[in-house]
Design an enzyme around this catalytic site. Sequence first.
Site, PDB file in Angstrom:
ATOM      1  CB  SER A   1      -1.578   0.551   0.463  1.00 48.83           C
ATOM      2  OG  SER A   1      -0.382  -0.198   0.631  1.00 48.83           O
TER       3      SER A   1
ATOM      4  CG  ASP B   1       6.206   4.946   0.717  1.00 51.55           C
ATOM      5  OD1 ASP B   1       6.717   4.635  -0.379  1.00 51.55           O
ATOM      6  OD2 ASP B   1       4.995   4.807   0.950  1.00 51.55           O
TER       7      ASP B   1
ATOM      8  CG  HIS C   1       2.927   2.700  -0.913  1.00 52.70           C
ATOM      9  ND1 HIS C   1       3.337   3.015   0.369  1.00 52.70           N
ATOM     10  CD2 HIS C   1       1.965   1.751  -0.782  1.00 52.70           C
ATOM     11  CE1 HIS C   1       2.644   2.301   1.235  1.00 52.70           C
ATOM     12  NE2 HIS C   1       1.813   1.517   0.564  1.00 52.70           N
TER      13      HIS C   1
END
Length: 239
Positions: free
Chosen positions: A62, A210, A213
């Site tokens: 990601s 979060d 990220h």
Amino acid sequence: MNLLKTIPNYKVWIAGLSLLASLVGCNSKTETSQTQEEKPAAADSTKPAESQKKTILFFGNSLTAGYGLDPAEAFPALVGEKAKAAGYDYQVINAGVSGETTAGGKSRISWVLRKPVDVFVLELGANDGLRGIPLADSRKNLQAIIDTVRLKSPQAQIVIAGMRIPPNLGPDYGEQFYRIFTEISAKNKAALIPFLLENVGGIRKLNQSDGIHPTAEGHKIVAENVWKVLEPVLQKQSL
């Protein structure tokens, strides 16, 4: 020396990663389903346009995919802009898939490398660390990916992105996890980005809600981290 403590605000980063680890454990079936849905889109993006340009392929999770952002804001695209500005004519391919592990990468690498590449940037391992996957397995999978690159694109220059994880599974696991990247890069004579998230990990304003990220601004710094190592590789290829 505890390498984690070189990360600014690493406790915040640890908290975010710990939360993600618990979510991974509770929602493994959901994540697997999502990853399977995402893979075709990521795979389609790896089809090189017909041109004579050399190719840089970013192969990761990601972080590479640019989770939560427009792909143009993710660090692979930003690195591509830096390369172009510096006069290097390369096509950049983003083969990042959210939730990817080293085992997942090993499974799809042959398909991704249907055509040869000139530079291969390997950014995998963080999800292994979050799940507590045995270090020997992660090491073996990373080496298998590199072996496949050597087989299918023997001329490719390989760059490995180093990663660090929180000490949830004990400081020894974290230290040994980090050493995997340095040892594999040395074994394979690959360039090493010491820590992909240097000056980003644990800094709240540079990460999404979060806590793990990077934001668009965070990706700009990640791109700088990558470019410091990648530019000499491109210089060497241009000789």
